[in-house]
Design an enzyme around this catalytic site. Structure first.
Site, mmCIF file in Angstrom:
data_model
loop_
_atom_site.group_PDB
_atom_site.id
_atom_site.type_symbol
_atom_site.label_atom_id
_atom_site.label_comp_id
_atom_site.label_asym_id
_atom_site.label_seq_id
_atom_site.Cartn_x
_atom_site.Cartn_y
_atom_site.Cartn_z
ATOM 1 N N ASP A 1 10.240 -4.012 -4.276
ATOM 2 C CA ASP A 1 8.860 -3.636 -3.998
ATOM 3 C C ASP A 1 8.185 -4.884 -3.410
ATOM 4 O O ASP A 1 8.676 -6.001 -3.608
ATOM 5 C CB ASP A 1 8.205 -3.220 -5.323
ATOM 6 C CG ASP A 1 6.724 -3.018 -5.185
ATOM 7 O OD1 ASP A 1 6.315 -2.337 -4.239
ATOM 8 O OD2 ASP A 1 5.967 -3.541 -6.029
ATOM 9 N N ASP B 1 4.197 -5.533 -3.032
ATOM 10 C CA ASP B 1 2.972 -5.974 -3.705
ATOM 11 C C ASP B 1 3.247 -6.263 -5.183
ATOM 12 O O ASP B 1 3.634 -5.369 -5.933
ATOM 13 C CB ASP B 1 1.894 -4.881 -3.616
ATOM 14 C CG ASP B 1 1.403 -4.665 -2.189
ATOM 15 O OD1 ASP B 1 1.284 -5.645 -1.449
ATOM 16 O OD2 ASP B 1 1.149 -3.500 -1.827
HETATM 17 C C1 BG6 Z 1 1.409 -0.423 -2.993
HETATM 18 C C2 BG6 Z 1 0.308 -1.071 -3.806
HETATM 19 O O1 BG6 Z 1 2.417 -1.336 -2.729
HETATM 20 O O2 BG6 Z 1 0.888 0.065 -1.768
HETATM 21 C C3 BG6 Z 1 -0.850 -0.117 -4.020
HETATM 22 O O3 BG6 Z 1 0.834 -1.473 -5.062
HETATM 23 C C4 BG6 Z 1 -1.339 0.393 -2.669
HETATM 24 O O4 BG6 Z 1 -1.881 -0.789 -4.697
HETATM 25 C C5 BG6 Z 1 -0.167 1.018 -1.902
HETATM 26 O O5 BG6 Z 1 -2.340 1.373 -2.869
HETATM 27 C C6 BG6 Z 1 -0.588 1.476 -0.495
HETATM 28 O O6 BG6 Z 1 -0.927 0.340 0.268
HETATM 29 P P1 BG6 Z 1 -1.736 0.347 1.633
HETATM 30 O O7 BG6 Z 1 -1.676 -1.102 2.077
HETATM 31 O O8 BG6 Z 1 -1.013 1.247 2.575
HETATM 32 O O9 BG6 Z 1 -3.104 0.819 1.336
HETATM 33 MG MG MG Z 2 4.032 -3.401 -6.631
#
Ligand code: BG6
Ligand code: MG
Length: 293
Positions: free
Chosen positions: A83, A85
């Site tokens: 993953d 984030d």
């Molecule tokens: C995930 C995050 O990796 O991606 C979430 O943990 C986030 O918090 C999701 O909502 C979607 O991300 P993005 O950048 O497309 O809004």
């Molecule tokens: Mg994550």
């Protein structure tokens, strides 16, 4: 193969990567002569008698007993799926601050505790969780809030740049790759590639990337992990997922993959627990694949 190539220089194990190291290689390791061979669909090591040693072949750990013998693995892709984030990049606080700005605008309550529920889930689902029971949003409002949040978030990650790289992440991935494991990224984010570019990991670290631009099916559905596994030709049962979010570990389990829970909270149901990639030990990964064979 030189002695210097033994894992981490601490001589805990001798590494052989069938994709990189040449077969027919012979090395004397801890006084035991080891001969590596590659056949059609397997790699093997023949070891003379001596003190017990450990050998990692293609990312799979073998505990070699004192007796002479030959140890073999089936050659097939085995993968670590990361993953982004909260595991490789410290972008979760940016998501939080961007959502907090939207919550303030909407006049609804949102704090760090509630933010935990948003980890790993899609942009739309995040907004739904945030608004739940506090405000009714039309489809138009939803689109507006998501766009606005994303603009704020993009500004934050651009400013943060390289500082989002979590300590130890690059080194950890490199060691796994060196050992012969496939490395993939699987993230719900549509900003994943931008972040990878910012932290200098867009090239040379991942064999495949699957992200929010490939699928909008959110974790805990395993779709994004299955896509990443397919892109490196690994069977789900030959994959180990690294996740900081409860929904991510649930997705790995749903996809019949192994899991490593990374970070402070909510991931104790994973097979392996690590505080961070900096503190994680590649040896745990080799042991995991060793148990599976
Ligand atoms: C995930 C995050 O990796 O991606 C979430 O943990 C986030 O918090 C999701 O909502 C979607 O991300 P993005 O950048 O497309 O809004
Ligand atoms: Mg994550």
């Amino acid at each position: 193969m030189s002695k210097e190539e033994a894992l981490s220089g601490d001589e805990r194990a001798l590494l052989f990567n069938p994709d990189r190291d040449s077969a027919g290689n012979e090395i004397t390791y801890k006084g035991r002569q080891c001969t590596f061979r590659i056949e059609d669909s397997s790699a093997s090591v023949e070891v003379v008698a001596g003190e017990p040693i450990e050998i990692v072949m293609g990312g799979v750990l073998f505990s070699i007993p004192a007796e002479a013998g030959t140890h073999r693995i089936e050659l097939r892709p085995r993968a670590c799926i990361f993953d982004l984030d909260g595991v490789v990049a410290d972008s979760a606080p940016c998501h939080y601050r961007a959502w907090k700005a939207i919550a303030d605008k909407l006049g609804i309550e949102f704090d760090e505790e509630k933010n935990h529920l948003l980890r790993g889930v899609s942009r739309r689902r995040s907004l739904e969780i945030m608004a739940d029971g506090q405000v009714e949003l039309s489809e138009e409002d939803i689109e507006k809030c998501m766009t606005e949040k994303n603009e704020i978030y993009k500004g934050m990650i651009a400013t943060a740049g390289m500082s989002l790289l979590l300590p130890g992440a690059r080194e950890f991935l490199k060691k796994l790759r060196r050992a012969g494991l496939k490395i993939a990224l699987a993230s719900a984010s549509r900003n994943a590639k931008t972040i990878l570019r910012n932290i200098g990991m867009i090239d040379g670290y991942f064999d495949a990337i699957a992200d929010g631009t490939d699928t909008s099916i959110a974790k805990p559905d395993p779709a994004v992990f299955l896509m990443a596994a397919k892109r490196v030709n690994a069977a789900p049962s030959d994959c180990l997922v690294f996740e900081d979010a409860p929904a991510g570990v649930d997705a790995a389990i749903a996809g019949k993959m192994g899991s490593v829970g990374v970070g402070p909270a909510g991931v104790d149901h994973a097979d392996i627990r690590e505080d961070s990639l900096e503190k994680a030990d590649v040896y745990d990964v080799f042991e995991f694949f060793g148990r599976k064979g």
